[in-house]
Scaffold this motif. Structure first.
Motif, PDB file in Angstrom:
ATOM      1  N   GLU A  36      37.866 -40.608 -41.392  1.00  0.00           N
ATOM      2  CA  GLU A  36      38.640 -41.291 -40.351  1.00  0.00           C
ATOM      3  C   GLU A  36      37.656 -41.874 -39.334  1.00  0.00           C
ATOM      4  O   GLU A  36      36.800 -41.153 -38.824  1.00  0.00           O
ATOM      5  N   SER A  56      38.113 -42.704 -36.338  1.00  0.00           N
ATOM      6  CA  SER A  56      38.349 -42.276 -34.957  1.00  0.00           C
ATOM      7  C   SER A  56      37.752 -40.909 -34.641  1.00  0.00           C
ATOM      8  O   SER A  56      37.791 -40.474 -33.496  1.00  0.00           O
ATOM      9  N   LYS A  57      37.174 -40.223 -35.647  1.00  0.00           N
ATOM     10  CA  LYS A  57      36.621 -38.881 -35.436  1.00  0.00           C
ATOM     11  C   LYS A  57      35.144 -38.840 -35.806  1.00  0.00           C
ATOM     12  O   LYS A  57      34.729 -39.489 -36.759  1.00  0.00           O
ATOM     13  N   PRO A  58      34.355 -38.022 -35.072  1.00  0.00           N
ATOM     14  CA  PRO A  58      32.956 -37.829 -35.463  1.00  0.00           C
ATOM     15  C   PRO A  58      32.865 -36.917 -36.691  1.00  0.00           C
ATOM     16  O   PRO A  58      33.880 -36.391 -37.159  1.00  0.00           O
ATOM     17  N   TYR A  70      30.972 -33.419 -38.375  1.00  0.00           N
ATOM     18  CA  TYR A  70      30.374 -32.149 -37.976  1.00  0.00           C
ATOM     19  C   TYR A  70      29.910 -31.383 -39.204  1.00  0.00           C
ATOM     20  O   TYR A  70      30.353 -31.633 -40.327  1.00  0.00           O
ATOM     21  N   GLN A 105      35.378 -33.270 -40.378  1.00  0.00           N
ATOM     22  CA  GLN A 105      35.752 -33.991 -39.162  1.00  0.00           C
ATOM     23  C   GLN A 105      36.540 -33.128 -38.187  1.00  0.00           C
ATOM     24  O   GLN A 105      36.806 -33.557 -37.070  1.00  0.00           O
ATOM     25  N   ASP A 106      36.881 -31.926 -38.595  1.00  0.00           N
ATOM     26  CA  ASP A 106      37.553 -30.968 -37.718  1.00  0.00           C
ATOM     27  C   ASP A 106      36.685 -29.715 -37.651  1.00  0.00           C
ATOM     28  O   ASP A 106      36.196 -29.234 -38.679  1.00  0.00           O
ATOM     29  N   ARG A 137      27.246 -31.614 -34.251  1.00  0.00           N
ATOM     30  CA  ARG A 137      27.718 -32.971 -34.529  1.00  0.00           C
ATOM     31  C   ARG A 137      26.623 -33.677 -35.321  1.00  0.00           C
ATOM     32  O   ARG A 137      25.456 -33.689 -34.925  1.00  0.00           O
ATOM     33  N   ARG A 178      28.386 -40.221 -36.624  1.00  0.00           N
ATOM     34  CA  ARG A 178      29.698 -40.842 -36.477  1.00  0.00           C
ATOM     35  C   ARG A 178      30.054 -41.646 -37.718  1.00  0.00           C
ATOM     36  O   ARG A 178      29.207 -41.953 -38.547  1.00  0.00           O
TER      37      ARG A 178
END
Length: 163
Positions: free
Chosen positions: A117, A119-121, A123, A132-133, A143, A146
């Motif tokens: 996605e 819209s999310k970095p 990890y 991403q969560d 992190r 991106r």
């Protein structure tokens, strides 16, 4: 290790308080090999920084790895506090134990298997996974960078945050 993009044509790589590499991209060929205390064995410059290390275990492609005490690489894991400060980057190929693995320390990577996605970095997750969560079992947050497009990421490690 900290990699700083000084300008479009210059990188600064700090390996420790006493070891630093300043690289001017306009003064080198697209490929450069260096070794500093055995940590970096190959450095290729093409808008990306890639090193080659020996795998300490069977390693898959597109996984996040850390440097072990034996200078080999292993899967990094968001549940292991001891991984802080040892995370190198993302593998670009798979390798068996004692095989060579290329690791992207900094730069873009596009792959049709990615489906992130925008819209999310991104990890570090469990066992070298890119997520991403943030995992509920995480002991720290790393992190990784991106998402530029759903199939393209930029690896650019931030400082870890201990939970």
């Amino acid at each position: 290790m900290n990699i700083t993009v000084v300008s479009e044509n210059e990188l600064n790589i700090t390996l420790s308080d006493e070891q630093q590499l300043d690289i001017s991209l306009s003064q080198i060929e697209p490929s450069l090999s260096v070794e500093v205390c055995g940590l970096i064995t190959s450095l290729f410059i093409d808008g990306r920084v890639i090193i080659q290390k020996v795998a300490g275990e069977t390693i898959g492609s597109h996984k996040i790895v850390k440097l072990g005490d034996d200078s080999k690489v292993y899967y990094a894991d968001c549940r292991n506090l001891s991984d802080i400060g040892r995370i190198l980057g993302m593998t670009l190929n798979s390798a068996n134990a004692n095989g060579s693995v290329n690791i992207l320390l900094f730069g873009k990577l596009q792959d049709s298997s990615f489906n992130f996605e925008t819209s999310k970095p991104i990890y570090l997750g469990k066992n070298g996974a890119i997520v991403q969560d943030i995992d509920s079992e995480s002991t720290f947050i790393q992190r990784l960078g991106r998402v530029l497009k759903n199939n393209e990421i930029l690896i650019d490690l931030d400082e870890p945050i201990i939970l």
